[in-house]
Design a protein around this motif. Structure first.
Motif, PDB file in Angstrom:
ATOM      1  N   THR A 112      17.377 -22.684 -15.235  1.00 32.35           N
ATOM      2  CA  THR A 112      17.153 -23.412 -14.228  1.00 32.35           C
ATOM      3  C   THR A 112      17.105 -22.705 -13.002  1.00 32.35           C
ATOM      4  N   GLU A 113      17.136 -23.149 -11.628  1.00 27.24           N
ATOM      5  CA  GLU A 113      16.632 -22.402 -10.615  1.00 27.24           C
ATOM      6  C   GLU A 113      18.050 -21.820 -10.145  1.00 27.24           C
ATOM      7  N   LEU A 150      11.209 -15.216 -10.905  1.00 26.62           N
ATOM      8  CA  LEU A 150      12.351 -16.378 -11.251  1.00 26.62           C
ATOM      9  C   LEU A 150      13.623 -15.707 -11.165  1.00 26.62           C
ATOM     10  N   ALA A 153      16.673 -17.048  -8.726  1.00 23.10           N
ATOM     11  CA  ALA A 153      18.087 -17.307  -9.330  1.00 23.10           C
ATOM     12  C   ALA A 153      19.187 -16.348  -8.879  1.00 23.10           C
ATOM     13  N   ARG A 207      20.619 -17.243  -5.559  1.00 19.41           N
ATOM     14  CA  ARG A 207      21.259 -18.620  -5.393  1.00 19.41           C
ATOM     15  C   ARG A 207      22.774 -18.550  -6.250  1.00 19.41           C
TER      16      ARG A 207
END
Length: 262
Positions: free
Chosen positions: A122-123, A167, A171, A174
């Motif tokens: 996921t992000e 990607l 991530a 975050r």
């Protein structure tokens, strides 16, 4: 693709052990063609099926007529036909790699002294979408929906090894500071790619071992990661690793994905 057991040319009667003999034989020939890396001569097809040339020719021609096989008009070699390919594509469209992996991981957690599950990307990074407690005495703080650290978890290393760097970088930004470790070296990621396996002890949680293996889809892309985590105070064992590999192979066989490990 597993092959049905050989059927003798001399076998008579339409039904055998609760199955229709002609269907079982046709499935056997199709499986042989599917497992072959190249088109096959009639003699090779007969030898691999354990049948005589006349029986093999009869079935092969029937499969050609139905589009399940095709025969090259010049070489005479047999291969899968357009109908067989359409059936295979339709089956792949209906196959959910995560659900298949989850079913196998649930079975694995019931057999070994480690909890296990399935993580998707996921992000925010690797996310546990299925999690099964070990059938043995289990102490673990992981659970369904947890986000795993990129650098301090085996699953995180596997995702880093097989996903684009863009990607991973997004991530990592975050994830909270306590999640962030030292990014793995290029050599470490190369080792993960080569082995299709990552293992860390005492990184995510003290005195436990996390192991992770990638699951690829039919297009050779990373679909998810299957992972196991030992109970507190237990290190991973070679048997745990073997069990995880065998589970990944079973998932690959069922989904049509690649099993890149030995």
């Amino acid at each position: 693709m597993a092959l049905p057991p050989p059927v003798s040319d001399s076998a008579s009667g339409e039904k055998r052990a609760g199955t229709i003999q002609s269907v079982a034989m046709a499935a056997r020939f199709l499986a042989i063609l599917a497992n072959s890396e190249e088109p096959l001569a009639l003699s090779v097809l007969a030898r691999r099926a354990g049948t005589g040339s006349s029986t093999t020719h009869r079935y092969a021609q029937s499969l050609v007529q139905e589009g399940l096989a095709r025969q090259d008009p010049i070489s005479g070699l047999y291969d899968l036909g357009p109908t067989a390919l359409s059936i295979g594509i339709a089956a792949l469209k209906r196959m959910d790699a995560v659900e298949v992996a989850a079913r196998h991981m649930k079975q694995l957690a019931g057999r070994i002294a480690a909890s296990g599950g399935v993580a998707i990307w996921t992000e925010r990074g690797p996310t546990l979408v299925r999690w099964y407690r070990s059938a043995y005495f289990s102490i673990s703080s992981l659970g369904l929906g947890d986000i795993l650290p990129l650098d301090n978890s085996a699953s995180g290393l596997v995702f880093q090894a097989f996903l684009p760097a863009s990607l991973i970088d997004a991530a990592r930004r975050r994830q909270p500071d306590p999640f962030r470790g030292a990014p793995p070296s290029a050599a470490t990621l190369d080792e993960v790619r080569e082995a299709c396996f990552a293992e860390l002890t005492g990184h995510l949680l003290p005195e436990i071992t996390g192991q992770a293996v990638p699951v690829f889809d039919a297009q050779q892309e990373l679909a998810c990661v299957i992972t196991t985590v030992t109970n507190l105070g237990q290190a991973g064992t070679p048997d745990d690793r073997s069990a995880l590999f065998e589970t990944a192979k079973a998932v690959a066989r069922e989904t049509g994905g690649a099993a890149r490990f030995a």
